[in-house]
Design an enzyme around this catalytic site. Structure first.
Site, PDB file in Angstrom:
ATOM      1  N   GLN A 177       0.812  -1.211   0.000  1.00 26.09           N
ATOM      2  CA  GLN A 177       0.000   0.000   0.000  1.00 26.09           C
ATOM      3  C   GLN A 177       0.851   1.269   0.000  1.00 26.09           C
ATOM      4  OE1 GLN A 177      -3.117  -1.279   3.220  1.00 26.09           O
ATOM      5  NE2 GLN A 177      -4.067   0.257   1.919  1.00 26.09           N
ATOM      6  N   HIS A 178       0.198   2.363  -0.304  1.00 23.34           N
ATOM      7  CA  HIS A 178       0.666   3.734  -0.088  1.00 23.34           C
ATOM      8  C   HIS A 178       1.703   4.245  -1.078  1.00 23.34           C
ATOM      9  CE1 HIS A 178      -1.378   3.476   3.730  1.00 23.34           C
ATOM     10  NE2 HIS A 178      -0.494   2.647   4.262  1.00 23.34           N
ATOM     11  N   ASP A 224      -2.363  -4.906  -0.085  1.00 17.46           N
ATOM     12  CA  ASP A 224      -1.919  -6.213   0.403  1.00 17.46           C
ATOM     13  C   ASP A 224      -2.700  -6.701   1.616  1.00 17.46           C
ATOM     14  OD1 ASP A 224      -0.800  -4.232   1.993  1.00 17.46           O
ATOM     15  OD2 ASP A 224       1.261  -4.941   1.797  1.00 17.46           O
TER      16      ASP A 224
END
Length: 477
Positions: free
Chosen positions: A71-72, A237
């Protein structure tokens, strides 16, 4: 037999599983490593996917694919679709100051109410503020911003559009074709998962303008239909792992590079303390989540320090008494996110001549890692999540010491599924969902689950909290 493929493009590696869409049976798999570091050029992810797919026997007989990813991360593209600069990953903390500035400008409660989360260094919105401030030329070149799994799905669709099941094609789609799902978008800091809309005014505040953003694809709908393949919306994820286990009423604890605690919920979270992120899941519900930066690698570091392997580290830890004779490890080896201490370092407290043994240090490392996770458990409970049990997955769950000690720290039964590629499995399950046409993901048989139980050990959590408080006091001072 129709086959589906699930991809996990994680921080450390790309894993591909190919499964029977109806039964979930594993047919074949592949893996390829990613480079180390907190910034990586996305081309490395593409090459790893190509190698992992080749090791898994290709995609020629596969009907649908979904990609889950870390992520991110901030992936910036120019007008032609070229990568502007290496992607900043979730664990790159150079954007900590930018996150703090964004929170100060609006206040933590306003952020929590707007997007369910308070920005941290890991969030894309903070990384974009950092880019605008520190690399204005690259910010100016940025025509579109997407996430790691968005970029990889988009690149995969381009190759498959030319019929290249072995991923040798150089096809590229337009920026307008970029797509994502609500679970990963909910970690950007500029997406409201309650309304499933971007909050572009927050992106304007952080970046100075709003570049092109990926369209949001609902669960069970294809993001791309190209060259005879369906490509799913994918997932972050953690959402994919929750789909791959699945977690039911339990909290899910994932002990990989980071430590994650999450639970499926019908209602969104909005925690102004910032400990709990109000993420979305991959089914249309919500996934309140707390994350630590330090999990499995705490055990790696302890093993390296003691000059032993991980199996021997577990034996040493289990040979020590609960509480490690008063030794306490605060495992902030890479800073920390829960609590938000990006500049903190690890520490050992309570060391004396009497308790300075390898066994106590090994035990304290395991207990310290688990106590850090327990802070996240407590934060989710504060948000109304009921704690009846935990399922523990990830690399560190293979440690006998983690499995036996975790119930005494968490104070609930711990269930440990058989080791597997749960994120990739969740992506494969989403791909099968595309083919099934039902309102719910397919039900696949689950493997054996080890049940671990132990009485809580008084004092361990309290001593850890006292030691960790020293970091918070230093920050406030």
């Amino acid at each position: 037999m129709r086959l589906v493929a699930g991809v996990d493009s994680s921080t450390q590696a790309c894993k591909v599983v190919i499964r029977d869409a109806e039964t979930g049976a594993l047919v074949r798999s592949g893996r390829a490593g990613h480079p180390d570091g907190t910034e990586v050029h996305p081309e490395a992810w593409w090459q790893a996917l190509r190698h992992a797919v080749a090791e898994a026997g290709g995609l020629a007989d596969v009907a649908a694919v979904s990609v889950a990813g870390q992520q991110h991360g901030m992936v910036c593209l120019d007008e032609t679709g070229e990568v502007v600069r290496p992607a900043l990953l979730w664990n790159d903390t150079r954007s900590a100051r930018a996150a703090a500035d964004l929170v100060a400008e609006l206040g933590p409660r306003a952020w929590a109410e707007a997007v369910g989360s308070v920005p941290l260094a890991s969030f894309t919105v903070a990384k974009l503020r950092w880019l605008a401030e520190h690399e204005p030329a690259n910010a100016e070149r940025t025509a579109a911003v997407c996430l790691p799994h968005d970029w990889l799905s988009w690149r995969l669709a381009g190759a498959l559009s030319e019929g290249h099941a072995e991923l040798t094609g150089a096809g590229r789609l337009e920026l307008a074709d970029l797509a994502t799902d609500r679970s990963d978008a909910s970690g950007t800091g500029y997406f409201d998962s309650r309304t499933n809309r971007y909050r572009t005014e927050l992106l304007d505040r952080a970046f100075g303008r709003t570049p092109r953003l990926p369209r949001i694809v609902p669960p069970a709908e294809p993001a791309y239909s190209t060259g005879g393949w369906l490509i799913g919306p994918g997932a972050g994820d953690n959402a994919a792992a929750a789909l791959g286990v699945p977690i039911g009423e339990d909290m899910l604890v994932s002990l990989g590079t980071s430590g994650v605690v999450c639970a499926r919920s019908a209602v969104p979270a909005a925690d102004p303390s910032g400990l709990v992120a109000g993420f979305a899941d991959a089914t249309g519900a919500f996934l309140p989540l707390a994350c630590t930066l330090n999990a499995a690698r705490v055990l790696d570091a302890a093993a390296r320090l003691l000059g032993v392997g991980l199996a021997e580290l577990a034996e040493l830890a289990l040979s020590a008494e609960p509480g490690a004779g008063g030794v306490v490890v605060v495992p902030y080896l890479e800073g920390e996110r829960t609590p938000n201490l990006p500049d903190a370092t690890g520490a050992v407290h309570g060391l004396t001549l009497a308790n300075a043994t390898p066994a106590n240090l090994a035990r304290a490392a395991v207990e310290g890692m688990l106590c850090g996770i327990a802070v996240g458990l407590d934060a989710l409970i504060e948000q109304g999540v009921r704690l009846s049990g935990c399922q523990v997955i990830g690399g560190a769950a293979r440690s006998a010491a983690v499995r036996r000690i975790a119930p005494s720290i968490f104070s609930v039964p711990v269930r440990v599924p058989q080791p597997g590629e749960y994120v990739a499995d969740g992506a494969a399950r989403q791909a099968a969902w595309l083919l099934g046409g039902s309102s719910d993901p397919p039900s696949w048989p689950t493997g054996e689950v080890e049940l671990c139980q132990a009485d809580p050990v008084p004092g361990v959590r309290e001593r850890y909290a006292e030691a960790a408080e020293r970091f918070l006091s230093r920050k406030e001072g």
